[in-house]
Design an enzyme around this catalytic site. Structure first.
Site, short mmCIF file in Angstrom:
data_model
loop_
_atom_site.label_atom_id
_atom_site.label_comp_id
_atom_site.label_asym_id
_atom_site.label_seq_id
_atom_site.Cartn_x
_atom_site.Cartn_y
_atom_site.Cartn_z
N TYR A 140 20.05 24.57 86.62
CA TYR A 140 20.25 23.21 85.80
C TYR A 140 19.42 22.20 85.96
O TYR A 140 18.81 21.58 85.10
CB TYR A 140 21.65 23.10 85.95
CG TYR A 140 22.24 22.09 85.11
CD1 TYR A 140 22.59 22.44 83.69
CD2 TYR A 140 22.47 20.78 85.52
CE1 TYR A 140 23.08 21.69 82.87
CE2 TYR A 140 22.93 19.86 84.23
CZ TYR A 140 23.40 20.23 83.25
OH TYR A 140 23.71 19.49 82.19
N LYS B 205 16.50 20.68 83.32
CA LYS B 205 16.58 19.18 82.62
C LYS B 205 15.52 18.38 83.12
O LYS B 205 15.15 17.64 82.40
CB LYS B 205 18.20 18.52 83.08
CG LYS B 205 19.41 19.27 82.74
CD LYS B 205 19.37 19.34 81.17
CE LYS B 205 20.83 19.93 80.52
NZ LYS B 205 20.80 20.08 79.18
#
Length: 258
Positions: free
Chosen positions: A163, A167
């Site tokens: 994750y 990002k």
């Protein structure tokens, strides 16, 4: 150079906004806020029933809505969405790449399929959606791209390696969008929220003392509301932000200030 009156600087009347991950949570709130500012909404997501609920909120705001069922994990989804939007409405002026997933797991335990799924939805899909819709924005010389990133793009968050990588990559992609498309009056920015209390946020952060321990590091002492993020999306989608591009804007209650 004179500027429009204050309300006009934040108005989206006549603009067409594509919002991914619009089925529920933050995406549904973004759709509602943009519609209340005058935008017509293309609500994109996997769950038709939930999308119809979002569509109802848009219609209550007096705006048109187009529901498009698409899975952002599918590399062909972006072109399919663009074909539908172009055929029905002649293109889009605003793109909000909001769709995102996470599968918390230590790096050692994360599987390759999980890693790929997270990167595909959180990063690759944003590029594909922008690639599909930017040509129309370039032709019209007006466009807004808002990528929903995360506070985790700048901090180490255990059990969220894929994750965090997705990002951080999204913030970098946003800068390249600016380098290539700003000359055509297209502003591209990313928003980096802290924990937002949506269904997804509650699922991840309500286990044990995880949230309590996290909030101890947040000067504001709380999580963000969907409206606080959606209001920033509105600003970045409106004429008022015409000179704001290539930025990663944190909505984190001061976490990254420490």
């Amino acid at each position: 150079m004179s500027s429009p009156a204050l309300p006009a600087r934040f108005a989206l009347g006549g603009r067409r906004a594509v919002v991914t991950g619009a089925s529920r949570g933050l995406g549904a709130t973004i759709c509602t806020v943009l519609a209340e500012a005058g935008a017509d909404i293309v609500a994109v997501g996997r769950d038709r029933a939930a999308l119809e609920e979002t569509a109802s909120l848009v219609r209550q705001a007096g705006r048109r809505v187009l529901v498009v069922v698409a899975d952002q994990a599918d590399p062909d989804a972006a072109d399919a969405v663009a074909r539908t939007v172009n055929a029905e409405w002649g293109g889009a002026d605003i793109l909000v790449n909001n769709a995102g997933i996470t599968m918390p797991r230590p790096l050692i335990d994360q599987t390759v399929p999980e890693w790929d799924a997270i990167l595909n939805v959180n990063l690759r899909a944003a590029w594909l959606m922008a690639r599909a819709l930017a040509p129309g924005m370039i032709e019209r010389r007006w466009g807004k791209i808002v990528n929903i990133s995360s506070q985790a793009s700048e901090i180490a968050l255990p059990d969220h390696g894929a994750y965090v990588a997705s990002k951080a990559g999204l913030n970098g992609l946003t800068k390249v969008m600016t380098a290539e498309w700003a000359p055509y009056n297209i502003q591209s920015n990313s928003i980096c929220p802290t924990v937002v209390w949506t269904e997804m946020g509650e699922k991840v952060w309500s286990q044990g003392d995880k949230l309590k321990d996290f909030l101890a590091k947040v000067p504001a002492g709380r999580v963000a509301t969907p409206e606080e993020v959606a209001d920033l999306v509105l600003f970045l989608s409106a004429p008022a932000s015409g000179m704001v591009t290539g930025q990663s804007i944190f909505v984190d209650g001061g976490y990254t200030a420490l």
